[in-house]
Design a protein around this motif. Structure first.
Motif, PDB file in Angstrom:
ATOM      1  N   ASP A 237      46.930  36.913   4.142  1.00 25.27           N
ATOM      2  CA  ASP A 237      46.352  38.211   3.794  1.00 25.27           C
ATOM      3  C   ASP A 237      46.187  39.150   4.977  1.00 25.27           C
ATOM      4  O   ASP A 237      45.878  40.333   4.796  1.00 25.27           O
ATOM      5  CB  ASP A 237      44.989  38.008   3.121  1.00 25.27           C
ATOM      6  CG  ASP A 237      44.025  37.194   3.966  1.00 25.27           C
ATOM      7  OD1 ASP A 237      44.489  36.503   4.891  1.00 25.27           O
ATOM      8  OD2 ASP A 237      42.809  37.239   3.698  1.00 25.27           O
ATOM      9  N   VAL A 238      46.389  38.669   6.197  1.00 22.21           N
ATOM     10  CA  VAL A 238      46.053  39.465   7.380  1.00 22.21           C
ATOM     11  C   VAL A 238      46.947  40.696   7.532  1.00 22.21           C
ATOM     12  O   VAL A 238      46.461  41.819   7.685  1.00 22.21           O
ATOM     13  CB  VAL A 238      46.112  38.603   8.657  1.00 22.21           C
ATOM     14  CG1 VAL A 238      45.891  39.458   9.902  1.00 22.21           C
ATOM     15  CG2 VAL A 238      45.079  37.491   8.592  1.00 22.21           C
ATOM     16  N   ALA A 239      48.251  40.496   7.525  1.00 21.75           N
ATOM     17  CA  ALA A 239      49.161  41.626   7.752  1.00 21.75           C
ATOM     18  C   ALA A 239      48.983  42.742   6.722  1.00 21.75           C
ATOM     19  O   ALA A 239      48.894  43.916   7.089  1.00 21.75           O
ATOM     20  CB  ALA A 239      50.612  41.135   7.781  1.00 21.75           C
ATOM     21  N   PRO A 240      48.914  42.434   5.404  1.00 24.46           N
ATOM     22  CA  PRO A 240      48.704  43.514   4.436  1.00 24.46           C
ATOM     23  C   PRO A 240      47.380  44.240   4.645  1.00 24.46           C
ATOM     24  O   PRO A 240      47.307  45.461   4.491  1.00 24.46           O
ATOM     25  CB  PRO A 240      48.727  42.781   3.089  1.00 24.46           C
ATOM     26  CG  PRO A 240      49.504  41.541   3.334  1.00 24.46           C
ATOM     27  CD  PRO A 240      49.172  41.136   4.735  1.00 24.46           C
ATOM     28  N   GLN A 242      45.802  44.743   7.406  1.00 24.48           N
ATOM     29  CA  GLN A 242      45.861  45.576   8.599  1.00 24.48           C
ATOM     30  C   GLN A 242      46.916  46.679   8.489  1.00 24.48           C
ATOM     31  O   GLN A 242      46.984  47.563   9.344  1.00 24.48           O
ATOM     32  CB  GLN A 242      46.173  44.703   9.823  1.00 24.48           C
ATOM     33  CG  GLN A 242      45.120  43.632  10.110  1.00 24.48           C
ATOM     34  CD  GLN A 242      43.750  44.224  10.347  1.00 24.48           C
ATOM     35  OE1 GLN A 242      43.607  45.260  10.998  1.00 24.48           O
ATOM     36  NE2 GLN A 242      42.713  43.582   9.835  1.00 24.48           N
ATOM     37  N   GLY A 243      47.755  46.618   7.463  1.00 23.87           N
ATOM     38  CA  GLY A 243      48.787  47.624   7.287  1.00 23.87           C
ATOM     39  C   GLY A 243      49.952  47.463   8.245  1.00 23.87           C
ATOM     40  O   GLY A 243      50.660  48.434   8.536  1.00 23.87           O
ATOM     41  N   TRP A 244      50.190  46.235   8.710  1.00 19.13           N
ATOM     42  CA  TRP A 244      51.268  45.984   9.669  1.00 19.13           C
ATOM     43  C   TRP A 244      52.586  45.711   8.954  1.00 19.13           C
ATOM     44  O   TRP A 244      52.616  45.163   7.855  1.00 19.13           O
ATOM     45  CB  TRP A 244      50.951  44.777  10.539  1.00 19.13           C
ATOM     46  CG  TRP A 244      49.771  44.934  11.446  1.00 19.13           C
ATOM     47  CD1 TRP A 244      49.311  46.073  12.013  1.00 19.13           C
ATOM     48  CD2 TRP A 244      48.911  43.883  11.899  1.00 19.13           C
ATOM     49  NE1 TRP A 244      48.219  45.812  12.801  1.00 19.13           N
ATOM     50  CE2 TRP A 244      47.946  44.475  12.752  1.00 19.13           C
ATOM     51  CE3 TRP A 244      48.849  42.511  11.682  1.00 19.13           C
ATOM     52  CZ2 TRP A 244      46.946  43.745  13.375  1.00 19.13           C
ATOM     53  CZ3 TRP A 244      47.855  41.773  12.303  1.00 19.13           C
ATOM     54  CH2 TRP A 244      46.908  42.376  13.146  1.00 19.13           C
ATOM     55  N   ASP A 245      53.693  46.057   9.616  1.00 19.59           N
ATOM     56  CA  ASP A 245      54.986  45.576   9.171  1.00 19.59           C
ATOM     57  C   ASP A 245      55.244  44.240   9.865  1.00 19.59           C
ATOM     58  O   ASP A 245      54.400  43.726  10.610  1.00 19.59           O
ATOM     59  CB  ASP A 245      56.091  46.601   9.445  1.00 19.59           C
ATOM     60  CG  ASP A 245      56.259  46.935  10.927  1.00 19.59           C
ATOM     61  OD1 ASP A 245      55.889  46.101  11.799  1.00 19.59           O
ATOM     62  OD2 ASP A 245      56.765  48.031  11.241  1.00 19.59           O
ATOM     63  N   LYS A 246      56.420  43.652   9.636  1.00 24.18           N
ATOM     64  CA  LYS A 246      56.690  42.323  10.182  1.00 24.18           C
ATOM     65  C   LYS A 246      56.692  42.308  11.708  1.00 24.18           C
ATOM     66  O   LYS A 246      56.131  41.407  12.341  1.00 24.18           O
ATOM     67  CB  LYS A 246      58.030  41.798   9.648  1.00 24.18           C
ATOM     68  CG  LYS A 246      58.030  41.478   8.170  1.00 24.18           C
ATOM     69  CD  LYS A 246      59.374  40.912   7.744  1.00 24.18           C
ATOM     70  CE  LYS A 246      59.407  40.612   6.267  1.00 24.18           C
ATOM     71  NZ  LYS A 246      60.720  40.054   5.862  1.00 24.18           N
ATOM     72  N   GLU A 247      57.340  43.297  12.306  1.00 25.41           N
ATOM     73  CA  GLU A 247      57.409  43.312  13.769  1.00 25.41           C
ATOM     74  C   GLU A 247      56.019  43.492  14.375  1.00 25.41           C
ATOM     75  O   GLU A 247      55.680  42.818  15.359  1.00 25.41           O
ATOM     76  CB  GLU A 247      58.340  44.432  14.246  1.00 25.41           C
ATOM     77  CG  GLU A 247      58.486  44.477  15.765  1.00 25.41           C
ATOM     78  CD  GLU A 247      59.532  45.480  16.227  1.00 25.41           C
ATOM     79  OE1 GLU A 247      59.341  46.066  17.310  1.00 25.41           O
ATOM     80  OE2 GLU A 247      60.529  45.680  15.497  1.00 25.41           O
ATOM     81  N   GLU A 248      55.226  44.374  13.804  1.00 25.36           N
ATOM     82  CA  GLU A 248      53.867  44.565  14.309  1.00 25.36           C
ATOM     83  C   GLU A 248      53.052  43.286  14.187  1.00 25.36           C
ATOM     84  O   GLU A 248      52.236  42.961  15.067  1.00 25.36           O
ATOM     85  CB  GLU A 248      53.183  45.695  13.535  1.00 25.36           C
ATOM     86  CG  GLU A 248      53.733  47.072  13.856  1.00 25.36           C
ATOM     87  CD  GLU A 248      53.193  48.132  12.915  1.00 25.36           C
ATOM     88  OE1 GLU A 248      53.042  49.290  13.361  1.00 25.36           O
ATOM     89  OE2 GLU A 248      52.930  47.823  11.734  1.00 25.36           O
TER      90      GLU A 248
END
Length: 304
Positions: A237-240, A242-248
């Motif tokens: 759930d972390v990346a979604p 934080q609004g990050w894409d894969k590279e971020e």
């Protein structure tokens, strides 16, 4: 998948430890929760209009044991705010993350804070998930909830399968009392806490750093830089959140692991390995735990 009972058990383990009493077992928690009167949940609410519009239908008992009425039932604003199980994937803008700890080879997340939309008090709910899992890799996350803020208070987990009856209680205490980034949780803090449990599944070696899906997979990385191996992980759930894409996400993981290189050079580190995994979280706040625990205590008093 993690369940409400798993979260209640973690709260029970921590509360009992701080109160110097013997905690209930996971089996006792599961049995008790099954008997606990939970009132109306979302499914009941959705079915209510059909019951109200049918004049020929005889009264039936609802989950609380009270006869239902053919008269229109006033809408409860609290029910309308209910958004289903509180979990890392369904609570808006909640935040949790994790990285490897050198001393125990378990994983812990970095500190984070994000605004979210609190669901407030809601009807006591039945478990939305059934689980026959008895052993699993797991993470236990504690958050402090106040006003419109949810802040990480401790999180430690393991990628090694653990018996849930011992693993959940052990990591509930470890994440609450031994996360080196925070002071141990105190008894007075319990009313401000929420606990989230994630059971990890479907571990797969990714072909490369981009071979995983946002919102589906958690990511665990390891790599070499300056003759030293680094490692860290994020839950699904972390990346979604934080609004990050894969590279971020990958760059953030590398930073968390301790890498200090230039961002544009991230792909040049040595032996970058990525493992993707899945896991749906479930969360429970103190108010829900305390309401259930008081019901248990009343039952114990009557049994004496």
């Amino acid at each position: 998948m993690a369940t409400i009972e798993h979260c209640l058990y973690c709260f029970e383990a921590l509360s009992a430890s701080l109160e110097k009493r013997t905690p209930m077992t996971l089996y006792q928690v599961q049995t008790s929760w099954a008997a606990y009167p939970k009132g109306l949940d979302e499914e009941d609410e959705e079915e209510q209009p059909e019951l109200e519009s049918s004049d020929s239908s005889p009264p039936s008992d609802n989950e609380s044991g009270k006869p239902s009425s053919s008269l229109p039932v006033p809408r409860n604003p609290t029910l309308e705010r209910l958004s289903g199980p509180s979990s890392g994937t369904s609570t808006p803008a909640s935040s949790s993350s994790s990285s490897l700890t050198p001393s125990t080879n378990n994983t812990t997340p970095s500190s984070s804070s994000a605004s979210f939309v609190p669901i407030g008090l809601h009807p006591r709910r039945s478990s939305q998930r059934s689980s026959n899992i008895t052993e699993s890799p797991l993470f236990v996350t504690w958050n402090t909830v106040s006003s419109n803020q949810k802040s990480l208070r401790g999180c430690i987990g393991t990628f090694e399968p653990q018996p849930l009856n011992s693993g959940l209680s052990s990591y509930a205490l470890t994440s609450a009392l031994q996360d080196h980034r925070f002071s141990p949780i105190r008894l007075s803090e319990l009313p401000s806490l929420e606990v989230s449990v994630t059971l990890l599944t479907d571990f797969e070696t990714a072909r490369d750093a981009m071979d995983w899906e946002l919102g589906v997979h958690g990511v665990r990385i390891s790599f070499y830089a300056r003759n030293k191996r680094y490692g860290a992980c994020y839950l699904p759930d972390v990346a979604p959140e934080q609004g990050w894409d894969k590279e971020e996400t990958i760059v953030s993981l590398m930073r968390k692991a301790g890498w200090g290189g230039r961002r544009e050079k991230w792909s040049e580190v040595g032996d970058l390995k990525v493992v993707r995994f899945q896991g749906a979280a479930e969360s429970v706040g103190w108010e829900e735990y305390r309401a259930w625990r008081e019901w248990v205590e009343k039952g114990e008093e009557k049994a004496k």
